[in-house]
Motif scaffolding. Structure first.
Motif, PDB file in Angstrom:
ATOM      1  N   GLY A 195     -29.567 -26.566  28.585  1.00 40.60           N
ATOM      2  CA  GLY A 195     -28.615 -25.564  28.146  1.00 40.60           C
ATOM      3  C   GLY A 195     -29.280 -24.472  27.369  1.00 40.60           C
ATOM      4  N   ALA A 196     -28.536 -23.445  27.017  1.00 35.35           N
ATOM      5  CA  ALA A 196     -29.065 -22.321  26.276  1.00 35.35           C
ATOM      6  C   ALA A 196     -29.400 -22.725  24.838  1.00 35.35           C
ATOM      7  CB  ALA A 196     -28.040 -21.192  26.278  1.00 35.35           C
ATOM      8  N   VAL A 197     -30.470 -22.163  24.325  1.00 35.63           N
ATOM      9  CA  VAL A 197     -30.937 -22.528  22.992  1.00 35.63           C
ATOM     10  C   VAL A 197     -31.011 -21.295  22.108  1.00 35.63           C
ATOM     11  CG1 VAL A 197     -32.813 -23.528  21.638  1.00 35.63           C
ATOM     12  CG2 VAL A 197     -32.270 -24.450  23.899  1.00 35.63           C
TER      13      VAL A 197
ATOM     14  N   GLU B  34     -33.779 -14.512  10.925  1.00 42.30           N
ATOM     15  CA  GLU B  34     -33.870 -14.161  12.342  1.00 42.30           C
ATOM     16  C   GLU B  34     -33.051 -15.113  13.200  1.00 42.30           C
ATOM     17  OE1 GLU B  34     -38.370 -12.236  12.537  1.00 42.30           O
ATOM     18  OE2 GLU B  34     -37.927 -14.125  13.536  1.00 42.30           O
ATOM     19  N   CYS B  35     -32.458 -14.555  14.232  1.00 42.41           N
ATOM     20  CA  CYS B  35     -31.714 -15.346  15.213  1.00 42.41           C
ATOM     21  C   CYS B  35     -32.224 -14.967  16.592  1.00 42.41           C
ATOM     22  CB  CYS B  35     -30.224 -15.048  15.095  1.00 42.41           C
ATOM     23  SG  CYS B  35     -29.198 -15.874  16.311  1.00 42.41           S
ATOM     24  N   ARG B  36     -32.693 -15.957  17.332  1.00 36.12           N
ATOM     25  CA  ARG B  36     -33.252 -15.681  18.658  1.00 36.12           C
ATOM     26  C   ARG B  36     -32.582 -16.525  19.731  1.00 36.12           C
ATOM     27  NH1 ARG B  36     -38.180 -12.955  18.547  1.00 36.12           N
ATOM     28  NH2 ARG B  36     -39.106 -12.816  16.465  1.00 36.12           N
ATOM     29  N   SER B  37     -32.287 -15.894  20.852  1.00 33.47           N
ATOM     30  CA  SER B  37     -31.862 -16.650  22.021  1.00 33.47           C
ATOM     31  C   SER B  37     -33.128 -16.914  22.831  1.00 33.47           C
ATOM     32  CB  SER B  37     -30.833 -15.861  22.834  1.00 33.47           C
ATOM     33  OG  SER B  37     -31.334 -14.589  23.211  1.00 33.47           O
ATOM     34  N   LEU B  38     -33.446 -18.179  23.026  1.00 31.36           N
ATOM     35  CA  LEU B  38     -34.757 -18.531  23.564  1.00 31.36           C
ATOM     36  C   LEU B  38     -34.857 -18.457  25.082  1.00 31.36           C
ATOM     37  CD1 LEU B  38     -35.803 -21.499  21.256  1.00 31.36           C
ATOM     38  CD2 LEU B  38     -36.218 -19.047  21.003  1.00 31.36           C
ATOM     39  N   ASP B  39     -33.795 -18.731  25.780  1.00 32.85           N
ATOM     40  CA  ASP B  39     -33.912 -18.776  27.234  1.00 32.85           C
ATOM     41  C   ASP B  39     -32.821 -17.987  27.940  1.00 32.85           C
ATOM     42  OD1 ASP B  39     -32.575 -22.172  27.592  1.00 32.85           O
ATOM     43  OD2 ASP B  39     -31.952 -20.455  26.393  1.00 32.85           O
ATOM     44  N   PHE B  40     -32.212 -17.067  27.209  1.00 30.54           N
ATOM     45  CA  PHE B  40     -31.231 -16.203  27.845  1.00 30.54           C
ATOM     46  C   PHE B  40     -31.132 -14.915  27.046  1.00 30.54           C
ATOM     47  CE2 PHE B  40     -27.572 -16.568  24.922  1.00 30.54           C
ATOM     48  CZ  PHE B  40     -27.943 -17.669  24.168  1.00 30.54           C
ATOM     49  N   GLN B  41     -30.579 -13.918  27.674  1.00 31.04           N
ATOM     50  CA  GLN B  41     -30.388 -12.641  26.999  1.00 31.04           C
ATOM     51  C   GLN B  41     -28.979 -12.565  26.441  1.00 31.04           C
ATOM     52  OE1 GLN B  41     -31.447  -9.763  30.041  1.00 31.04           O
ATOM     53  NE2 GLN B  41     -33.542  -9.684  29.277  1.00 31.04           N
ATOM     54  N   ALA B  42     -28.900 -12.132  25.212  1.00 28.38           N
ATOM     55  CA  ALA B  42     -27.616 -12.091  24.528  1.00 28.38           C
ATOM     56  C   ALA B  42     -27.307 -10.669  24.083  1.00 28.38           C
ATOM     57  CB  ALA B  42     -27.632 -13.027  23.319  1.00 28.38           C
ATOM     58  N   THR B  43     -26.389 -10.035  24.777  1.00 30.81           N
ATOM     59  CA  THR B  43     -26.020  -8.685  24.369  1.00 30.81           C
ATOM     60  C   THR B  43     -25.207  -8.715  23.077  1.00 30.81           C
ATOM     61  OG1 THR B  43     -24.075  -8.831  25.791  1.00 30.81           O
ATOM     62  CG2 THR B  43     -26.018  -7.755  26.708  1.00 30.81           C
TER      63      THR B  43
ATOM     64  N   SER C 291     -23.603 -15.994  25.811  1.00 25.80           N
ATOM     65  CA  SER C 291     -24.294 -16.040  27.089  1.00 25.80           C
ATOM     66  C   SER C 291     -23.359 -15.572  28.185  1.00 25.80           C
ATOM     67  CB  SER C 291     -24.761 -17.468  27.389  1.00 25.80           C
ATOM     68  OG  SER C 291     -25.248 -17.560  28.713  1.00 25.80           O
ATOM     69  N   GLY C 292     -23.689 -14.465  28.793  1.00 25.27           N
ATOM     70  CA  GLY C 292     -22.828 -13.947  29.853  1.00 25.27           C
ATOM     71  C   GLY C 292     -22.897 -14.782  31.118  1.00 25.27           C
ATOM     72  N   ARG C 293     -23.963 -15.577  31.252  1.00 25.97           N
ATOM     73  CA  ARG C 293     -24.128 -16.342  32.479  1.00 25.97           C
ATOM     74  C   ARG C 293     -23.335 -17.633  32.476  1.00 25.97           C
ATOM     75  NH1 ARG C 293     -30.267 -18.687  31.468  1.00 25.97           N
ATOM     76  NH2 ARG C 293     -29.664 -20.394  30.119  1.00 25.97           N
ATOM     77  N   SER C 294     -22.788 -17.985  31.330  1.00 22.53           N
ATOM     78  CA  SER C 294     -22.120 -19.285  31.217  1.00 22.53           C
ATOM     79  C   SER C 294     -20.702 -19.123  30.725  1.00 22.53           C
ATOM     80  CB  SER C 294     -22.918 -20.192  30.271  1.00 22.53           C
ATOM     81  OG  SER C 294     -22.290 -21.443  30.115  1.00 22.53           O
ATOM     82  N   SER C 295     -19.925 -18.366  31.499  1.00 18.33           N
ATOM     83  CA  SER C 295     -18.528 -18.148  31.128  1.00 18.33           C
ATOM     84  C   SER C 295     -18.388 -17.650  29.703  1.00 18.33           C
ATOM     85  CB  SER C 295     -17.719 -19.440  31.300  1.00 18.33           C
ATOM     86  OG  SER C 295     -17.766 -19.884  32.624  1.00 18.33           O
ATOM     87  N   TYR C 296     -19.349 -16.860  29.286  1.00 16.61           N
ATOM     88  CA  TYR C 296     -19.310 -16.283  27.950  1.00 16.61           C
ATOM     89  C   TYR C 296     -19.214 -17.355  26.890  1.00 16.61           C
ATOM     90  CZ  TYR C 296     -18.883 -11.792  30.208  1.00 16.61           C
ATOM     91  OH  TYR C 296     -19.112 -10.689  30.966  1.00 16.61           O
ATOM     92  N   GLU C 297     -19.958 -18.416  27.054  1.00 13.93           N
ATOM     93  CA  GLU C 297     -19.983 -19.440  26.018  1.00 13.93           C
ATOM     94  C   GLU C 297     -20.876 -18.984  24.885  1.00 13.93           C
ATOM     95  OE1 GLU C 297     -20.617 -23.386  27.368  1.00 13.93           O
ATOM     96  OE2 GLU C 297     -21.307 -24.098  25.412  1.00 13.93           O
ATOM     97  N   GLN C 298     -20.476 -19.338  23.672  1.00 14.25           N
ATOM     98  CA  GLN C 298     -21.283 -19.028  22.505  1.00 14.25           C
ATOM     99  C   GLN C 298     -22.148 -20.233  22.168  1.00 14.25           C
ATOM    100  OE1 GLN C 298     -19.790 -17.341  18.876  1.00 14.25           O
ATOM    101  NE2 GLN C 298     -18.279 -16.081  19.941  1.00 14.25           N
ATOM    102  N   TYR C 299     -23.409 -19.975  21.952  1.00 16.89           N
ATOM    103  CA  TYR C 299     -24.341 -21.025  21.553  1.00 16.89           C
ATOM    104  C   TYR C 299     -24.763 -20.758  20.113  1.00 16.89           C
ATOM    105  CZ  TYR C 299     -24.445 -22.101  26.492  1.00 16.89           C
ATOM    106  OH  TYR C 299     -24.077 -22.434  27.763  1.00 16.89           O
ATOM    107  N   PHE C 300     -24.751 -21.824  19.335  1.00 23.15           N
ATOM    108  CA  PHE C 300     -24.985 -21.673  17.910  1.00 23.15           C
ATOM    109  C   PHE C 300     -26.412 -22.054  17.513  1.00 23.15           C
ATOM    110  CE2 PHE C 300     -20.903 -20.608  16.059  1.00 23.15           C
ATOM    111  CZ  PHE C 300     -20.067 -20.796  17.147  1.00 23.15           C
ATOM    112  N   GLY C 301     -26.899 -21.324  16.536  1.00 22.67           N
ATOM    113  CA  GLY C 301     -28.178 -21.676  15.954  1.00 22.67           C
ATOM    114  C   GLY C 301     -28.009 -22.821  14.970  1.00 22.67           C
ATOM    115  N   PRO C 302     -29.115 -23.367  14.464  1.00 23.67           N
ATOM    116  CA  PRO C 302     -29.055 -24.505  13.554  1.00 23.67           C
ATOM    117  C   PRO C 302     -28.693 -24.131  12.127  1.00 23.67           C
ATOM    118  CG  PRO C 302     -31.319 -23.893  13.947  1.00 23.67           C
ATOM    119  CD  PRO C 302     -30.488 -23.023  14.829  1.00 23.67           C
ATOM    120  N   GLY C 303     -28.681 -22.826  11.847  1.00 17.93           N
ATOM    121  CA  GLY C 303     -28.317 -22.386  10.507  1.00 17.93           C
ATOM    122  C   GLY C 303     -29.516 -22.190   9.600  1.00 17.93           C
TER     123      GLY C 303
END
Lengths: 116, 109
Positions: free
Chosen positions: A1-3, A22-31, A98-110
């Motif tokens: 899954g997206a990280v 810093e907040c990074r999307s590791l394997d997908f692009q996040a607009t 993530s636009g590729r996954s039904s616009y699901e939001q993926y959360f960072g660890p904080g």
């Protein structure tokens, strides 16, 4: 899954200094990325919505000059807490859309911020 | 205004007992409803969404527009279900998510 990653995971700073998270999307692009704040044993409070290449949209009551958000690329958003005070101590969480996954939001660890 | 209400801060049930975590929302349109879960020392993760109408880890949730509710249910609780559960709402696909205050579910052995 997206990280989604956040750095640092913990930071302690002195009053009056500024801290960047810093907040990074590791394997997908996040607009779109979102920044939340979570107080102990409380829910997530949305602070702002960050869109790549444009100014962030802040929620009511959140000081935009205090919490600077920059979303310079499709994989990175930063939150800078300026002139930090002890009351800024909190758990800061980002999420990326993530636009590729039904616009699901993926959360960072904080990121746990402690201002002394 | 969008609002999500979770009336219970803590819910404690015995292993094997049914679980229902309550969630009510206020929104004038047709929102998307979600349940997120946060296990101890882990990040928030999506448990299920109403549009999927699926069962995840034995949990289900039905959107009741008449009662503006989206209660989370599981017929037989397991110890590993102990976690913090957040009900959440968003107005459209790419918009912000609003969270409820959360319910801590504690499963007693």
């Amino acid at each position: 899954g997206a990280v989604v990653s956040q750095h640092p995971s913990r930071v302690i700073c002195k009053s009056g200094t500024s801290v960047k998270i810093e907040c990074r999307s590791l394997d997908f692009q996040a607009t779109t990325m979102f920044w939340y704040r979570q107080f102990p044993k409380q829910s997530l409070m949305l602070m702002a919505t960050s869109n790549e290449g444009s100014k962030a949209t802040y929620e009511q009551g959140v000081e935009k000059d205090k919490f600077l958000i920059n979303h310079a690329s499709l994989t990175l958003s930063t939150l800078t807490v300026t002139s930090a005070h002890p009351e800024d101590s909190s758990f800061y969480i980002c999420s990326a859309l993530s636009g590729r996954s039904s616009y699901e939001q993926y959360f960072g660890p904080g990121t746990r911020l402690t201002v002394t | 205004a969008q609002r999500v209400t979770q009336p219970e801060k803590l819910l404690s049930v015995f292993k094997g007992a049914p679980v229902e975590l309550k969630c009510n929302y206020s929104y004038s349109g047709s929102p998307e409803l979600f349940w997120y879960v946060q296990y101890s020392r882990q990040r928030l993760q999506l448990l299920l969404r109403h549009i999927s109408r699926e069962s995840i880890k034995g949990f289900t949730a039905d959107l009741n527009k008449g009662e503006t509710s989206f209660h989370l249910k599981k017929p037989f609780a397991q110890e590993e279900d102990s976690a913090m559960y957040y009900c959440a709402l968003r107005s459209s696909s790419a918009s912000k998510i609003i969270f409820g205050s959360g319910t801590r579910l504690s499963i007693r052995p």
